[in-house]
Scaffold this active site. Structure first.
Site, PDB file in Angstrom:
ATOM      1  N   HIS A 165      -8.993  74.877 -20.434  1.00  0.00           N
ATOM      2  CA  HIS A 165     -10.035  73.840 -20.542  1.00  0.00           C
ATOM      3  C   HIS A 165     -11.341  74.384 -21.122  1.00  0.00           C
ATOM      4  O   HIS A 165     -12.219  73.612 -21.525  1.00  0.00           O
ATOM      5  CB  HIS A 165     -10.305  73.250 -19.154  1.00  0.00           C
ATOM      6  CG  HIS A 165     -10.598  71.785 -19.165  1.00  0.00           C
ATOM      7  ND1 HIS A 165     -11.281  71.161 -20.189  1.00  0.00           N
ATOM      8  CD2 HIS A 165     -10.312  70.808 -18.275  1.00  0.00           C
ATOM      9  CE1 HIS A 165     -11.413  69.872 -19.919  1.00  0.00           C
ATOM     10  NE2 HIS A 165     -10.821  69.622 -18.776  1.00  0.00           N
ATOM     11  N   ASP A 390       5.139  60.513 -32.171  1.00  0.00           N
ATOM     12  CA  ASP A 390       6.533  60.494 -32.623  1.00  0.00           C
ATOM     13  C   ASP A 390       6.788  61.731 -33.478  1.00  0.00           C
ATOM     14  O   ASP A 390       6.205  61.886 -34.553  1.00  0.00           O
ATOM     15  CB  ASP A 390       6.802  59.217 -33.423  1.00  0.00           C
ATOM     16  CG  ASP A 390       8.273  59.029 -33.770  1.00  0.00           C
ATOM     17  OD1 ASP A 390       9.041  60.001 -33.669  1.00  0.00           O
ATOM     18  OD2 ASP A 390       8.641  57.900 -34.148  1.00  0.00           O
TER      19      ASP A 390
END
Length: 449
Positions: A165, A390
């Site tokens: 992070h 996708d």
């Protein structure tokens, strides 16, 4: 790897072009460094199984190499330096193209239906589908900033990542994931991407690298929640578009006309805050808080580009008494969250950064160590686009968050698979969850399917 998942291979994927020109070190801001001891976030998407002719692992690794060429900070390493003159340490990200770790795993016993439990429960075995369990943001220079795991199942594929992070936030990571998908689905040869824009933000008057007392970077003892007599469970809760519109309309109808503007996210977050606290058996006089992650890119002056890469998250906290939270209407409680978010401006950012540098303390405690039974933490965002991803054989079936950065009261929000809906991945005490699932108000607005 234990349990139902077997590790097939582990490798390092480097950027396709190891070009160091212009890829200098990234100095870390107080907002980055305040996350040093937090566990690394984990996110995953469940896909249908591609045809064997797709050559899944080969194409994913090749396209990842191309994606890392664009998102080069993720292929770097966190560097810790000792400042002998004042017995402190400093951190920075070295964009050295060392690469990301790629784990290929498989299970012959798990199917998609085993993950998508009809009651919303998250099966315990799912933790083995996520890499980096227990890794903290500050963990050593030898740990890649990005770890990817691809688990092949009987009838599906689970693709997930664990990231540091300090170098990125949810906005940046989903942008990266989207680029990786596009490269893979296009074959890579015809994909063009504009050069990465780093956040390039550091407040005037704060010198870097920032010096941190050595004692604040030492690994703390086990946090109090890990030894709690209560067990926690992971559950997926679903809010339909109608559920959300009803809650939003109710919240806005309960405040003054000039205060209307409570968002869907604020209405749902407040609804969950009130319900969970109501079932925790807390003293009415005690305080409760709701912690939100706020994107600062457009809140500082001058504002940053919306898609600039880096970590630009601030943790903001709304505090009230249990009695006030439960006695107020949904709208008045949600109004407190709205005002909290609106208050995150340039002045507040500057004040936080300056105070943090002047008085670095309690850094070694991650957020889970600070959370007790009076706190709710809202992570991620339903505004992130996750179901348009996708790789070339189909869009995701579901999304999940990993166990590494979870604790009692953690709510991770994602968009639902149906437009306008929201999924909440909840980590709650077992007794609270049982009561919640039997609460008529909860059941009126929420499903677990």
């Amino acid at each position: 790897m234990a349990g139902v998942v077997d590790l097939v291979s582990s490798s390092i994927v480097q950027p396709v072009n190891s070009n160091q020109a212009g890829r200098t070190k990234i100095h870390l801001t107080p907002f980055d460094l305040s996350l040093l001891s937090f566990n690394r976030p984990q996110r995953g998407l469940l896909f249908p199984k591609p045809d064997p002719s797709f050559h899944l692992i080969c194409r994913l690794k090749t396209s990842l190499s191309l994606a890392l060429d664009i998102y080069f900070p993720l292929a770097g390493r966190l560097v810790k330096t000792k400042n002998l003159e004042d017995s402190t340490v400093s951190f920075y990200v070295d964009c050295d193209d060392s690469g990301a770790r790629f784990l290929h795993a498989e299970t012959k016993s798990v199917s998609v239906s085993d993950i998508l439990q009809p009651d919303g429960s998250v099966p315990c075995f799912l933790k083995h589908f996520f890499p980096g369990n227990g890794l903290r943001n500050c963990d050593g220079a030898l740990e890649p900033l990005l770890v990817v795991q691809v688990t092949e199942m009987k009838d599906g594929v689970f693709i997930c990542y664990c990231y540091n992070h300090l170098v990125a936030d949810g906005v940046s990571m989903w942008d990266f994931f989207n680029t990786w998908c596009k490269i893979c689905s296009s074959g890579g040869s015809s994909f063009n991407h504009k050069p990465l824009v780093l956040k390039g933000w550091f407040l005037e008057g704060i010198d870097y690298p920032i010096h941190i007392p050595v004692s604040e970077t030492e690994r703390p003892p086990p946090s109090r929640e890990s030894s709690s007599v209560h067990t926690v469970k992971h559950w997926t809760l679903h809010f339909t578009k109608k559920n959300i519109l009803d809650l939003k309309a109710k919240a806005n109808s309960e405040v003054a006309s000039n205060d209307q503007g409570i968002s869907s996210l604020q209405a749902v977050s407040t609804h969950m805050w009130r319900l969970i606290i109501g079932h925790r058996g807390l003293s009415q006089e005690g305080e409760t808080q709701c912690i939100l992650a706020v994107d600062l890119r457009q809140r500082i002056d001058p504002p940053l580009e919306k898609d600039c890469f880096g970590n630009m998250v601030s943790l903001a906290s709304a505090v009230t008494t249990v009695e006030e939270l439960m006695d107020r209407s949904l709208g008045l409680a949600a109004l407190q969250l709205r005002k909290l978010v609106s208050s995150q401006n340039n002045e507040k950012c500057k004040f936080f950064a300056e105070e943090w540098v002047r008085n670095v303390k309690n850094l070694k405690l991650g957020i889970g160590s600070k959370v007790v039974g009076d706190t709710i933490v809202i992570a991620s965002s339903p505004r992130f686009e996750v179901y348009n991803k996708d790789f070339g054989w189909g869009k995701p079936i579901a999304t999940r968050s990993g166990p590494s950065c979870s604790f009692d009261g953690k709510l991770t929000l994602f968009p639902g698979i149906n437009e306008g809906s929201i999924d909440v991945h909840a980590t709650l005490r077992s007794d609270v969850l049982v009561n919640l699932l039997a609460d008529d108000v909860f059941l009126e607005h929420t499903t677990t399917a």
